[in-house]
Design an enzyme around this catalytic site. Structure first.
Site, short mmCIF file in Angstrom:
data_model
loop_
_atom_site.label_atom_id
_atom_site.label_comp_id
_atom_site.label_asym_id
_atom_site.label_seq_id
_atom_site.Cartn_x
_atom_site.Cartn_y
_atom_site.Cartn_z
N ASN A 78 -3.77 6.15 2.05
CA ASN A 78 -5.18 5.79 1.82
C ASN A 78 -5.75 4.90 2.93
OD1 ASN A 78 -3.69 3.58 0.91
ND2 ASN A 78 -5.17 3.06 -0.68
N GLU A 111 3.21 -4.00 -2.67
CA GLU A 111 1.79 -4.01 -3.03
C GLU A 111 1.53 -2.71 -3.75
OE1 GLU A 111 -1.65 -2.97 -3.20
OE2 GLU A 111 -1.95 -3.15 -1.04
N PRO A 121 5.64 6.31 7.88
CA PRO A 121 4.25 6.44 7.43
C PRO A 121 4.12 7.57 6.41
CG PRO A 121 4.52 7.51 9.57
CD PRO A 121 5.87 6.95 9.19
N ALA A 122 2.99 7.62 5.73
CA ALA A 122 2.77 8.69 4.75
C ALA A 122 2.76 10.05 5.46
CB ALA A 122 1.43 8.47 4.06
N CYS A 143 -6.27 0.56 -3.75
CA CYS A 143 -5.56 -0.10 -4.86
C CYS A 143 -6.47 -1.10 -5.56
CB CYS A 143 -4.33 -0.82 -4.35
SG CYS A 143 -3.15 0.28 -3.62
#
Ligand code: SIN
Length: 509
Positions: free
Chosen positions: A182, A280, A206-207, A314
């Protein structure tokens, strides 16, 4: 360099051309000139596998490039490189570490157009948000450059006569960093700049959906003079890379931003090697609007916090809790403003809301809307997927949502749907706001200064926005309580978790 890896492109090879952003904004120009990872200061492919993974633009469904498909063996090679680099990086003077991370941030700022284009393309964000994220990412370079020089220890009177106790803060070692899609750059720099400034080295996974921003950061790290092995990026098979990081004793800390489900797995998995963790995780942010609030301002703050990044943060507002006496008036104010938000492609300058990350999000939004309506809610605005290419969902406002049963209030939404719920008294509103196992962010609007203090104390969240919802910045401690995680990113609180405390007792006699 590990035997498994081979350098590509020769010395000074740069897989991204950041000087010509337009080439990346549309069409089929591959984001990267070669599918490679960045290990030990070199762009590498693997002799074990030449598999690649396609990356898609969520606005158009076009394939925008391929990345290397590394696994466990390549990750272990990256960890070994980071371990070797740690031995020298931890001895570098704080002001030199500071200069390197500051320079890294400056290069991000200079490349904001090009990097923002790549970031928007892979994430589906509107370009203003993509470029804004690059500037936000860069701010962690500057912030942690400052903090690098302010890591203090203590001198304590000794425990018995003729002694002195000294406390040092030492860098923790190699950090495994696992980041979400995100914010493909900012979630990296907020942890990596802190770690590197503290004297740690980093292996980043990383994603898989948004890897190019991470790889751009690697290119800029090299240009900034961050030494070989200090910042490494491994793309590929998520589960294998993740478990290599978790199982390795050489990784002394995992820093993770992502779902609560995966955070719990990492917590459990880290027990075996007793790693430190920075987590987080998910939120379920309430936004309380009291009857004494400045309603137009509250509506703007609520909408900004809800629809930033198409609701995929988030700290996005998950539930608006509105006092009954102003409920109808406020709901209309919000609905009228949301109606005017245009959805569109990242590079359509009139679009305020970009794509969501994929089809599962579109389907999930449709499901929570249907669930709320079946339980008595009304759709004030939106409510549907946008037909055609890409993954778009209309910005949606639902009224009369039953807080105790509607899925959209019970679970984290991560998409552009805003449920509006009524409450009668301050006590009831606060009780509803706290009725979640998540504890990341909460917001409220009121003009009564006594209520500002009362409610700020009563809300059980790590971050509270009172009459202002734009809370993200390098200077603030970002993180949550309850199931939203452990530790803080940003601020002076963000660097200490990358250090260990060492106590030395000196005899003075
Ligand atoms: C997040 O979604 O985890 C972070 C968003 C931010 O930094 O504002």
């Amino acid at each position: 360099m590990s035997d498994l890896l081979q350098a590509v492109g020769g010395e000074g090879f740069k897989p991204f051309d950041l000087s010509n952003p337009a080439q990346y904004a549309k069409g089929n120009t591959p984001m990267m000139s070669k599918a490679a990872c960045y290990i030990n200061g070199t762009w590498v492919t693997s002799k074990r596998t030449d598999k690649t993974i396609e990356v898609e633009d969520p606005c158009t469904n076009q394939v925008i490039g391929v990345i290397a498909h590394f696994g466990k063996e390549e990750t272990l090679a990256a960890i070994a490189a980071a371990k070797t680099a740690f031995e020298s990086w931890k001895k570098v003077l704080p002001n030199e570490r500071a200069a390197a991370v500051r320079r890294w941030g400056e290069l991000m700022t200079q490349a904001a157009e090009g990097m923002g284009t790549i970031l928007s393309r892979e994430s589906g964000k509107v370009f203003a948000e993509g470029k804004g994220e690059v500037i936000y990412s860069a701010s962690f370079g500057d912030w942690y450059a400052g903090e690098a020089e302010r890591i203090y220890g203590d001198v304590i009177s000794g425990p018995h006569l003729g002694t002195q106790a000294t406390v040092y803060r030492e860098p923790i070692g190699v950090v495994g960093l696992i980041t979400p899609w995100n914010f493909p750059a900012a979630m990296i720099t907020r942890a990596a700049c802190a770690a590197i400034a503290a004297g740690c080295t980093v292996v980043l996974k990383p994603a898989q959906l948004t890897p190019f921003s991470a790889l751009v950061l690697a290119q800029l790290a090299g240009e900034a003079g961050i030494p070989a092995g200090v910042f490494n990026v491994v793309t590929g098979e998520s589960a294998s890379i993740g478990s290599a990081l978790v199982e390795s004793f050489d990784i002394r800390k995992i820093s993770f931003t992502g779902s609560t489900r995966v955070g719990k797995q990492l917590y459990q998995g880290s027990a075996e090697t007793m790693k430190k963790l920075g987590l987080e995780l998910g939120g379920n942010a309430p936004y309380l609007v009291f009857e004494d609030a400045d309603l137009p301002r509250a509506a703007d703050d609520l909408i900004a916090a809800k629809f930033r990044n198409s609701g995929q943060t988030c700290i996005s507002v998950n539930r608006a809790l509105v006092q009954s006496s102003i409920y109808d008036e406020f709901t209309k104010l919000v609905a009228d403003r949301v109606k005017a938000l245009k959805v569109g492609n990242s590079f359509d300058p009139s679009a305020k809301i970009g794509a969501v990350i994929g089809k599962p999000t579109v389907d999930h939004m449709a499901k929570v809307v249907e669930d709320a309506v079946a339980k008595g809610a009304k759709v004030e605005v939106g409510g549907h997927a946008v037909p055609g290419a890409g993954y778009f969902f209309e910005p949606t406002v639902l009224s009369n949502v039953p807080h105790d049963t509607a899925l959209c209030c019970r679970e984290e939404l991560f998409g552009p749907v805003l449920p509006m719920v009524r409450f009668d008294t301050e006590e009831e509103g606060v009780r509803m706001a706290n009725d979640t196992r998540a504890g990341l962010a909460g917001y409220f609007s009121t003009s009564d200064y006594r209520r500002q203090f009362r409610v700020a104390h009563a809300l059980q969240f790590g971050m509270i926005g009172c009459n202002d919802s734009a809370m993200s910045a390098a200077c603030i401690p970002f993180g949550g309580v309850k199931e939203s995680g452990l530790g803080r990113d940003g601020s002076k609180y963000g660097i200490e978790p990358f250090t260990d405390c060492k106590y030395v007792l000196f005899s003075t006699v």
